[in-house]
Design a protein around this motif. Sequence first.
Motif, mmCIF file in Angstrom:
data_model
loop_
_atom_site.group_PDB
_atom_site.id
_atom_site.type_symbol
_atom_site.label_atom_id
_atom_site.label_comp_id
_atom_site.label_asym_id
_atom_site.label_seq_id
_atom_site.Cartn_x
_atom_site.Cartn_y
_atom_site.Cartn_z
ATOM 1 N N MET A 1 0.842 -1.128 0.151
ATOM 2 C CA MET A 1 0.280 0.085 0.008
ATOM 3 C C MET A 1 1.062 1.472 -0.043
ATOM 4 S SD MET A 1 -2.696 1.098 2.923
ATOM 5 C CE MET A 1 -4.223 0.154 2.208
ATOM 6 N N LYS A 2 0.400 2.243 -0.869
ATOM 7 C CA LYS A 2 1.105 3.580 -1.028
ATOM 8 C C LYS A 2 1.067 4.125 0.277
ATOM 9 C CE LYS A 2 1.094 3.593 -5.875
ATOM 10 N NZ LYS A 2 0.478 4.741 -7.040
ATOM 11 N N LYS A 3 2.273 4.954 0.847
ATOM 12 C CA LYS A 3 2.046 5.937 1.992
ATOM 13 C C LYS A 3 1.030 7.159 1.608
ATOM 14 C CE LYS A 3 4.688 9.264 4.109
ATOM 15 N NZ LYS A 3 5.954 10.284 4.240
ATOM 16 N N GLN A 4 0.059 7.365 2.434
ATOM 17 C CA GLN A 4 -0.631 8.444 2.203
ATOM 18 C C GLN A 4 -1.105 9.256 3.410
ATOM 19 O OE1 GLN A 4 -4.063 7.477 -0.043
ATOM 20 N NE2 GLN A 4 -3.157 6.750 -1.870
ATOM 21 N N ASN A 5 -1.157 10.332 3.564
ATOM 22 C CA ASN A 5 -1.231 11.152 4.499
ATOM 23 C C ASN A 5 -2.487 12.158 4.138
ATOM 24 O OD1 ASN A 5 0.706 9.960 6.435
ATOM 25 N ND2 ASN A 5 2.244 11.400 5.235
ATOM 26 N N PHE A 6 -3.618 12.150 4.919
ATOM 27 C CA PHE A 6 -4.747 13.110 4.828
ATOM 28 C C PHE A 6 -4.289 14.097 5.740
ATOM 29 C CE2 PHE A 6 -8.946 14.431 5.817
ATOM 30 C CZ PHE A 6 -9.241 15.135 4.598
ATOM 31 N N LEU A 7 -4.645 15.465 5.401
ATOM 32 C CA LEU A 7 -4.340 16.426 6.435
ATOM 33 C C LEU A 7 -5.854 17.096 6.516
ATOM 34 C CD1 LEU A 7 -1.301 17.990 4.895
ATOM 35 C CD2 LEU A 7 -1.237 16.386 6.567
ATOM 36 N N VAL B 1 -12.436 21.785 -0.365
ATOM 37 C CA VAL B 1 -10.878 21.640 -0.588
ATOM 38 C C VAL B 1 -10.362 21.151 0.559
ATOM 39 C CG1 VAL B 1 -8.928 23.229 -1.191
ATOM 40 C CG2 VAL B 1 -11.415 23.863 -1.770
ATOM 41 N N TYR B 2 -9.307 20.346 0.310
ATOM 42 C CA TYR B 2 -8.535 19.776 1.381
ATOM 43 C C TYR B 2 -7.241 19.408 0.602
ATOM 44 C CZ TYR B 2 -9.310 15.087 -0.860
ATOM 45 O OH TYR B 2 -9.283 14.143 -1.966
ATOM 46 N N GLY B 3 -6.325 19.369 1.808
ATOM 47 C CA GLY B 3 -4.842 19.293 1.469
ATOM 48 C C GLY B 3 -4.313 17.739 1.635
ATOM 49 N N SER B 4 -3.654 17.349 0.791
ATOM 50 C CA SER B 4 -3.328 15.900 0.624
ATOM 51 C C SER B 4 -1.697 15.768 0.593
ATOM 52 C CB SER B 4 -3.896 15.384 -0.579
ATOM 53 O OG SER B 4 -3.478 13.827 -0.645
ATOM 54 N N ALA B 5 -0.826 15.011 1.387
ATOM 55 C CA ALA B 5 0.598 14.649 1.047
ATOM 56 C C ALA B 5 0.563 13.163 0.963
ATOM 57 C CB ALA B 5 1.316 15.295 2.152
ATOM 58 N N ASN B 6 1.062 12.730 0.045
ATOM 59 C CA ASN B 6 1.620 11.305 -0.296
ATOM 60 C C ASN B 6 2.609 10.918 -1.259
ATOM 61 O OD1 ASN B 6 0.381 11.315 -3.005
ATOM 62 N ND2 ASN B 6 -1.519 11.969 -2.108
ATOM 63 N N SER B 7 2.848 10.012 -1.585
ATOM 64 C CA SER B 7 4.167 9.542 -2.414
ATOM 65 C C SER B 7 4.094 10.027 -3.634
ATOM 66 C CB SER B 7 4.126 7.686 -2.271
ATOM 67 O OG SER B 7 3.354 7.316 -2.859
ATOM 68 N N GLU B 8 2.699 10.387 -4.402
ATOM 69 C CA GLU B 8 2.633 10.496 -5.655
ATOM 70 C C GLU B 8 2.621 12.218 -5.687
ATOM 71 O OE1 GLU B 8 -0.815 8.895 -7.573
ATOM 72 O OE2 GLU B 8 -0.360 7.019 -6.705
ATOM 73 N N TYR B 9 2.230 12.934 -4.890
ATOM 74 C CA TYR B 9 2.375 14.250 -4.913
ATOM 75 C C TYR B 9 1.760 14.965 -3.533
ATOM 76 C CZ TYR B 9 -2.764 14.637 -5.230
ATOM 77 O OH TYR B 9 -4.326 14.496 -4.709
ATOM 78 N N THR C 1 -8.526 15.483 -8.314
ATOM 79 C CA THR C 1 -6.941 15.536 -7.510
ATOM 80 C C THR C 1 -6.257 16.490 -8.254
ATOM 81 O OG1 THR C 1 -6.255 13.685 -9.004
ATOM 82 C CG2 THR C 1 -7.431 13.220 -6.697
ATOM 83 N N LYS C 2 -5.190 16.773 -7.551
ATOM 84 C CA LYS C 2 -4.044 17.717 -8.028
ATOM 85 C C LYS C 2 -4.617 19.070 -8.646
ATOM 86 C CE LYS C 2 -0.943 13.967 -9.251
ATOM 87 N NZ LYS C 2 -0.113 13.222 -10.453
#
Length: 58
Positions: free
Chosen positions: A1-7, A19-27, A42-43
């Motif tokens: 599973m890819k690393k994902q952090n929902f903020l 609108v929400y911020g997202s920090a993960n291994s893709e962007y 997304t993006k």
Amino acid sequence: MKKQNFLPLIVLAIQNKMVYGSANSEYNGFCTVDLSTGEITTKVTTVTGFPSFFYSFE
């Protein structure tokens, strides 16, 4: 599973879109969800570092 952090601290409703911020291994950046249809975009914009704040202008 890819690393994902929902903020979840960066959530704002603008013109029926969330609108929400997202920090993960893709962007790192901001995404939107249309509150009427549930469509996710997304993006909406990418950032260097973590998406920690943004300004909204009408």
